[in-house]
Write a protein that holds these residues in place. Structure first.
Motif, PDB file in Angstrom:
ATOM      1  N   GLN A  28       7.342 -48.912   6.234  1.00  0.00           N
ATOM      2  CA  GLN A  28       6.555 -48.351   7.339  1.00  0.00           C
ATOM      3  C   GLN A  28       7.468 -47.709   8.366  1.00  0.00           C
ATOM      4  OE1 GLN A  28       7.732 -50.292  10.702  1.00  0.00           O
ATOM      5  NE2 GLN A  28       5.674 -49.516  10.956  1.00  0.00           N
ATOM      6  N   ASP A  29       6.864 -46.926   9.247  1.00  0.00           N
ATOM      7  CA  ASP A  29       7.594 -46.247  10.315  1.00  0.00           C
ATOM      8  C   ASP A  29       6.775 -46.379  11.592  1.00  0.00           C
ATOM      9  OD1 ASP A  29       9.380 -44.697  11.735  1.00  0.00           O
ATOM     10  OD2 ASP A  29       9.434 -43.080  10.261  1.00  0.00           O
ATOM     11  N   GLY A  30       7.458 -46.261  12.730  1.00  0.00           N
ATOM     12  CA  GLY A  30       6.758 -46.225  14.008  1.00  0.00           C
ATOM     13  C   GLY A  30       6.585 -47.582  14.669  1.00  0.00           C
ATOM     14  N   CYS A  31       6.544 -47.556  15.999  1.00  0.00           N
ATOM     15  CA  CYS A  31       6.316 -48.756  16.801  1.00  0.00           C
ATOM     16  C   CYS A  31       5.445 -48.389  17.992  1.00  0.00           C
ATOM     17  CB  CYS A  31       7.641 -49.344  17.282  1.00  0.00           C
ATOM     18  SG  CYS A  31       7.449 -50.861  18.251  1.00  0.00           S
ATOM     19  N   LEU A  32       4.499 -49.262  18.305  1.00  0.00           N
ATOM     20  CA  LEU A  32       3.546 -48.999  19.381  1.00  0.00           C
ATOM     21  C   LEU A  32       3.723 -49.917  20.588  1.00  0.00           C
ATOM     22  CD1 LEU A  32       0.326 -48.748  17.142  1.00  0.00           C
ATOM     23  CD2 LEU A  32       1.851 -46.896  17.854  1.00  0.00           C
ATOM     24  N   LEU A  33       4.741 -50.778  20.582  1.00  0.00           N
ATOM     25  CA  LEU A  33       4.785 -51.858  21.579  1.00  0.00           C
ATOM     26  C   LEU A  33       5.357 -51.432  22.928  1.00  0.00           C
ATOM     27  CD1 LEU A  33       5.733 -55.030  19.526  1.00  0.00           C
ATOM     28  CD2 LEU A  33       3.490 -54.110  20.127  1.00  0.00           C
ATOM     29  N   HIS A  34       6.272 -50.498  22.976  1.00  0.00           N
ATOM     30  CA  HIS A  34       6.842 -50.002  24.238  1.00  0.00           C
ATOM     31  C   HIS A  34       7.446 -51.113  25.088  1.00  0.00           C
ATOM     32  CE1 HIS A  34       5.651 -45.799  23.881  1.00  0.00           C
ATOM     33  NE2 HIS A  34       4.539 -46.237  23.315  1.00  0.00           N
ATOM     34  N   CYS A  35       8.357 -51.895  24.501  1.00  0.00           N
ATOM     35  CA  CYS A  35       9.156 -52.822  25.300  1.00  0.00           C
ATOM     36  C   CYS A  35       9.922 -51.998  26.333  1.00  0.00           C
ATOM     37  CB  CYS A  35      10.105 -53.603  24.410  1.00  0.00           C
ATOM     38  SG  CYS A  35       9.251 -54.642  23.195  1.00  0.00           S
ATOM     39  N   SER A  36      10.146 -52.571  27.493  1.00  0.00           N
ATOM     40  CA  SER A  36      10.619 -51.764  28.627  1.00  0.00           C
ATOM     41  C   SER A  36      12.017 -51.202  28.427  1.00  0.00           C
ATOM     42  CB  SER A  36      10.569 -52.599  29.911  1.00  0.00           C
ATOM     43  OG  SER A  36      11.505 -53.659  29.871  1.00  0.00           O
ATOM     44  N   TYR A  37      12.826 -51.805  27.563  1.00  0.00           N
ATOM     45  CA  TYR A  37      14.209 -51.365  27.370  1.00  0.00           C
ATOM     46  C   TYR A  37      14.369 -50.406  26.194  1.00  0.00           C
ATOM     47  CZ  TYR A  37      13.643 -54.948  23.831  1.00  0.00           C
ATOM     48  OH  TYR A  37      13.147 -55.696  22.781  1.00  0.00           O
ATOM     49  N   CYS A  38      13.324 -50.222  25.381  1.00  0.00           N
ATOM     50  CA  CYS A  38      13.496 -49.610  24.065  1.00  0.00           C
ATOM     51  C   CYS A  38      13.021 -48.160  24.030  1.00  0.00           C
ATOM     52  CB  CYS A  38      12.740 -50.432  23.022  1.00  0.00           C
ATOM     53  SG  CYS A  38      13.060 -49.888  21.326  1.00  0.00           S
ATOM     54  N   ILE A  39      13.881 -47.282  23.530  1.00  0.00           N
ATOM     55  CA  ILE A  39      13.556 -45.864  23.432  1.00  0.00           C
ATOM     56  C   ILE A  39      12.866 -45.528  22.105  1.00  0.00           C
ATOM     57  CG2 ILE A  39      15.758 -45.194  22.371  1.00  0.00           C
ATOM     58  CD1 ILE A  39      13.792 -43.255  25.092  1.00  0.00           C
ATOM     59  N   ILE A  40      12.931 -46.423  21.139  1.00  0.00           N
ATOM     60  CA  ILE A  40      12.469 -46.096  19.794  1.00  0.00           C
ATOM     61  C   ILE A  40      10.984 -45.705  19.739  1.00  0.00           C
ATOM     62  CG2 ILE A  40      12.268 -46.933  17.412  1.00  0.00           C
ATOM     63  CD1 ILE A  40      15.126 -46.292  18.459  1.00  0.00           C
ATOM     64  N   PRO A  41      10.069 -46.370  20.451  1.00  0.00           N
ATOM     65  CA  PRO A  41       8.678 -45.903  20.408  1.00  0.00           C
ATOM     66  C   PRO A  41       8.483 -44.483  20.933  1.00  0.00           C
ATOM     67  CG  PRO A  41       8.773 -48.150  21.235  1.00  0.00           C
ATOM     68  CD  PRO A  41      10.184 -47.637  21.196  1.00  0.00           C
ATOM     69  N   HIS A  42       9.438 -43.983  21.717  1.00  0.00           N
ATOM     70  CA  HIS A  42       9.359 -42.605  22.213  1.00  0.00           C
ATOM     71  C   HIS A  42       9.756 -41.597  21.133  1.00  0.00           C
ATOM     72  CE1 HIS A  42       8.871 -43.793  26.510  1.00  0.00           C
ATOM     73  NE2 HIS A  42       9.538 -44.857  26.105  1.00  0.00           N
ATOM     74  N   VAL A  43      10.624 -42.011  20.210  1.00  0.00           N
ATOM     75  CA  VAL A  43      11.092 -41.080  19.183  1.00  0.00           C
ATOM     76  C   VAL A  43      10.466 -41.359  17.816  1.00  0.00           C
ATOM     77  CG1 VAL A  43      13.248 -40.550  20.345  1.00  0.00           C
ATOM     78  CG2 VAL A  43      13.154 -42.516  18.795  1.00  0.00           C
TER      79      VAL A  43
END
Length: 459
Positions: A136-151
């Protein structure tokens, strides 16, 4: 036919990135490319980047510049999270001919380089003894330190049967271990299940059930999970088959409830500990590993000590320690009260010491057990011995010939825990004892302290 015929590929970052690079490599091969030999300039270089920290960005820039210098006349194609986050900056780097910001369009983006055929998936995993399989790909959680859900903002799960076919190909090619990976592995199937009745849902445990049925001599490891996602159905499947490694990587990040709230994590330290307790009850002497961020804005000595308490209470045998790195665009980047670098370094040292203590304690509990060890190479510290990683993630060294045992899974009785791993005696291979004299396999004095290399995250 396109004249570009040699390629060179380089990867930074996670197991998902490494899988995607292997996929691109096989895509180029089916379109007439071959990998450039050592010292041979490549016609096209593919760079798969990471952006999880500022250091990762810097490594990406350095790697691109080095490839441009070493491959005069090359066309550099840059993909990955750094390319997605800062495409304009990446495009200005030397020899960069294309920046791919959407990996779903890989084939279309590489068409100008002669790509017209697309493989269904990977068939091998070069440079590794195990294969990472992206499910799978993608993350929806938006932890405050993490840039990965933005990219990687779009949740996409691969069809179950497509994954099964890929695993079958890898096993047929001799792969002894499959590591299932994703940006948020525990969310596998959520997008496939939307709008369907519960009977039609597809979740991670459904995939595991299907993989457990496949023929072949291979084992399966999960790359990473949120502790709260290790629920009854998943644990039931993990406990149902010896094919699944009794090793779970459970992301902690902090043991301080105050910091967890600032991080926008969705659990408390008590809840995390309770989940680990239940997992320990359900699985057979499992190994737990984790990620911890040191120096999150505002982290006090009390917050750090809370993290150490949770790490100790769980008994992690490996802690991947990350120093907090502000990422523009995340909530944490706007937070004040930064932790001084010297204090971050001091806390890192303390946590490393604790990690070594806990790892050695866990390895001692494995003495006497027969472990399933995947041989990864010769043991440079002991001529005539090999080293490998057990199903429980413990490094194991034993007497044997690397050329004959490489990539083989060997049952090994753990005889003695040393600092950083175990020494053992191989039991049976193909039904026959590998050594005539077990005593010969273990002659190291008990009081001699050596540190064995822990398994690398990218193996």
């Amino acid at each position: 036919m396109n004249a570009l015929r040699t390629c060179r590929l380089a990867t930074l970052g996670c197991k998902v990135n490494q899988y995607e690079t292997q996929y691109v490599k096989e895509m180029l091969e089916v379109n007439g490319y071959r990998e450039a030999r050592a010292g041979e300039p490549a016609d096209v270089c593919i760079v798969n980047t990471c952006t999880v920290t500022a250091e990762a960005d810097a490594k990406g820039r350095q790697l691109i510049r080095r490839l441009a210098h070493e491959n005069p006349g090359t066309a550099i194609v840059v993909m990955g999270c750094f390319a997605t986050r800062e495409p304009d900056a990446v495009a200005r780097l030397p020899r960069v001919a294309k920046v791919i910001t959407d990996k779903q369009r890989l084939a279309e983006e590489l068409r100008e380089f002669g790509v017209s055929r697309v493989p269904r998936g990977i068939s091998r995993f070069d440079g590794h003894q195990r294969a990472f399989v992206k499910v799978q790909d993608g993350c929806l959680l938006h932890c405050s330190y993490c840039i990965i859900p933005h990219v990687r903002p779009v949740l996409r799960s691969r069809p179950l049967e497509e994954i099964v076919e890929e695993v079958e190909r890898l096993v047929a090619g001799g792969c002894p271990e499959i590591v299932l990976t994703g940006i948020h592995l525990g969310h596998y199937g959520i997008d496939l299940s939307r709008g369907k009745s519960k009977a039609e849902w597809r979740r991670l445990w459904h995939l595991l059930e299907r993989l457990a049925e496949l023929p072949g001599d291979f084992r399966i490891r999960l790359s990473s999970l949120e502790a709260a996602e290790a629920r009854e159905n998943l644990v039931r499947v993990l406990a149902s088959s010896p094919r699944f490694c009794p090793h779970l990587h459970l992301c902690l990040q902090s043991g301080s409830d105050r910091i967890l709230k600032l991080m926008k994590r969705r659990y408390t330290s008590v809840g995390f500990l309770e989940r680990c307790r239940r997992l320990r009850q359900s699985l057979d002497q499992p190994a737990f590993t984790t990620d911890v961020i040191i120096g999150f804005p505002g982290e006090t000595d009390a917050d750090f000590e809370a993290t150490c308490r949770v790490v100790r209470d769980v008994g992690f045998c490996k802690v991947h320690i990350f120093s907090y790195s502000p990422r523009a665009g995340t909530r944490a980047a706007a937070m004040t009260d930064a932790v001084p670098p010297a204090l971050v370094a001091e806390r890192r040292r303390k946590l490393l010491d604790l990690e070594h203590e806990l790892a050695d304690a866990y390895f001692r509990t494995l003495q006497g057990r027969v472990l399933d060890v995947l041989v990864e190479g010769a043991d440079s510290r002991r001529p005539g011995w090999v080293r490998g990683t057990s199903c429980r993630y413990a490094p194991v060294s034993f007497e044997g010939h690397a050329a004959a045992l490489l990539r083989r899974r060997v049952p090994v009785q753990a005889v003695h825990a040393v600092q950083g791993g175990l020494y053992g005696i191989p039991a049976l291979i193909d039904g026959l004892p590998i050594l005539q004299s077990p005593a010969k396999a273990f002659s190291l004095p008990v009081n001699r302290r050596l540190r064995l290399p822990l398994p690398m995250a990218n193996n």
